[in-house]
Design a protein around this motif. Structure first.
Motif, mmCIF file in Angstrom:
data_model
loop_
_atom_site.group_PDB
_atom_site.id
_atom_site.type_symbol
_atom_site.label_atom_id
_atom_site.label_comp_id
_atom_site.label_asym_id
_atom_site.label_seq_id
_atom_site.Cartn_x
_atom_site.Cartn_y
_atom_site.Cartn_z
ATOM 1 N N ASP A 291 0.828 -1.205 0.000
ATOM 2 C CA ASP A 291 0.000 0.000 0.000
ATOM 3 C C ASP A 291 0.864 1.258 0.000
ATOM 4 O OD1 ASP A 291 -2.333 -1.550 0.118
ATOM 5 O OD2 ASP A 291 -2.434 -1.432 2.321
ATOM 6 N N VAL A 292 1.923 1.237 0.824
ATOM 7 C CA VAL A 292 2.809 2.399 0.923
ATOM 8 C C VAL A 292 3.505 2.653 -0.408
ATOM 9 C CG1 VAL A 292 4.806 3.409 2.099
ATOM 10 C CG2 VAL A 292 3.210 1.998 3.381
ATOM 11 N N VAL A 293 4.025 1.604 -1.015
ATOM 12 C CA VAL A 293 4.719 1.758 -2.296
ATOM 13 C C VAL A 293 3.770 2.303 -3.354
ATOM 14 C CG1 VAL A 293 5.866 0.507 -4.176
ATOM 15 C CG2 VAL A 293 6.469 0.017 -1.788
ATOM 16 N N LYS A 294 2.552 1.777 -3.421
ATOM 17 C CA LYS A 294 1.579 2.265 -4.408
ATOM 18 C C LYS A 294 1.253 3.735 -4.167
ATOM 19 C CE LYS A 294 -0.657 -2.227 -4.800
ATOM 20 N NZ LYS A 294 -1.843 -2.980 -4.407
ATOM 21 N N ARG A 295 1.080 4.103 -2.899
ATOM 22 C CA ARG A 295 0.752 5.493 -2.567
ATOM 23 C C ARG A 295 1.910 6.414 -2.941
ATOM 24 N NH1 ARG A 295 1.928 7.834 2.154
ATOM 25 N NH2 ARG A 295 1.936 5.871 3.314
ATOM 26 N N LEU A 296 3.120 6.027 -2.559
ATOM 27 C CA LEU A 296 4.282 6.865 -2.833
ATOM 28 C C LEU A 296 4.623 6.918 -4.318
ATOM 29 C CD1 LEU A 296 6.603 5.903 0.154
ATOM 30 C CD2 LEU A 296 5.174 7.943 -0.096
ATOM 31 N N ALA A 297 4.433 5.827 -5.009
ATOM 32 C CA ALA A 297 4.748 5.793 -6.435
ATOM 33 C C ALA A 297 3.805 6.686 -7.228
ATOM 34 C CB ALA A 297 4.687 4.366 -6.963
ATOM 35 N N ARG B 238 3.606 13.006 -7.018
ATOM 36 C CA ARG B 238 4.362 13.813 -7.974
ATOM 37 C C ARG B 238 4.992 14.976 -7.232
ATOM 38 N NH1 ARG B 238 4.991 10.632 -12.050
ATOM 39 N NH2 ARG B 238 3.141 10.125 -13.189
ATOM 40 N N SER B 239 6.136 15.381 -7.664
ATOM 41 C CA SER B 239 6.817 16.530 -7.103
ATOM 42 C C SER B 239 6.492 17.754 -7.952
ATOM 43 C CB SER B 239 8.325 16.289 -7.109
ATOM 44 O OG SER B 239 9.022 17.484 -6.881
ATOM 45 N N PHE B 240 6.343 18.904 -7.291
ATOM 46 C CA PHE B 240 6.137 20.136 -8.044
ATOM 47 C C PHE B 240 7.327 20.425 -8.949
ATOM 48 C CE2 PHE B 240 3.046 21.189 -4.630
ATOM 49 C CZ PHE B 240 1.953 21.359 -5.459
ATOM 50 N N LEU B 241 8.494 19.927 -8.589
ATOM 51 C CA LEU B 241 9.671 20.141 -9.425
ATOM 52 C C LEU B 241 9.521 19.479 -10.793
ATOM 53 C CD1 LEU B 241 12.519 19.668 -6.791
ATOM 54 C CD2 LEU B 241 11.632 21.806 -7.734
ATOM 55 N N GLU B 242 8.704 18.438 -10.876
ATOM 56 C CA GLU B 242 8.479 17.779 -12.159
ATOM 57 C C GLU B 242 7.707 18.685 -13.120
ATOM 58 O OE1 GLU B 242 7.176 13.607 -12.060
ATOM 59 O OE2 GLU B 242 7.532 13.693 -9.902
#
Length: 81
Positions: free
Chosen positions: A28-34, A37-41
């Motif tokens: 669940d953690v990996v799916k959430r973190l993956a 998105r970063s604002f830098l992107e």
């Protein structure tokens, strides 16, 4: 749905464990973190002209909202004098 085994060094495991919420699996953690998105992107996706147009539109919207709020405050104050 199958499963995969991955290797993490201790630091990566600790970081992942730190982000894990109660009742959340590591998957669940990996799916959430993956999915984050970063604002830098977003840097550089707009041309200077497009960025200026967005800034102008936001400023115009804020000005309109401020005017509406001022009118509501005046109306409210007039009702309660």
């Amino acid at each position: 749905m199958g499963t995969k085994t991955i290797r993490l060094d201790d630091e990566a495991y600790d970081r992942l464990k730190h982000r894990k919420g109660e009742g959340e699996s590591f998957s669940d953690v990996v799916k959430r973190l993956a999915g984050e998105r970063s604002f830098l992107e977003l840097a550089g996706i707009l041309s200077d002209e497009q960025a200026d147009a967005v800034r102008d539109a936001v400023a115009e919207l804020r000005e309109r909202e401020n005017e509406q709020m001022a009118a509501r405050r005046a109306e409210f104050a007039g009702d309660h004098e």
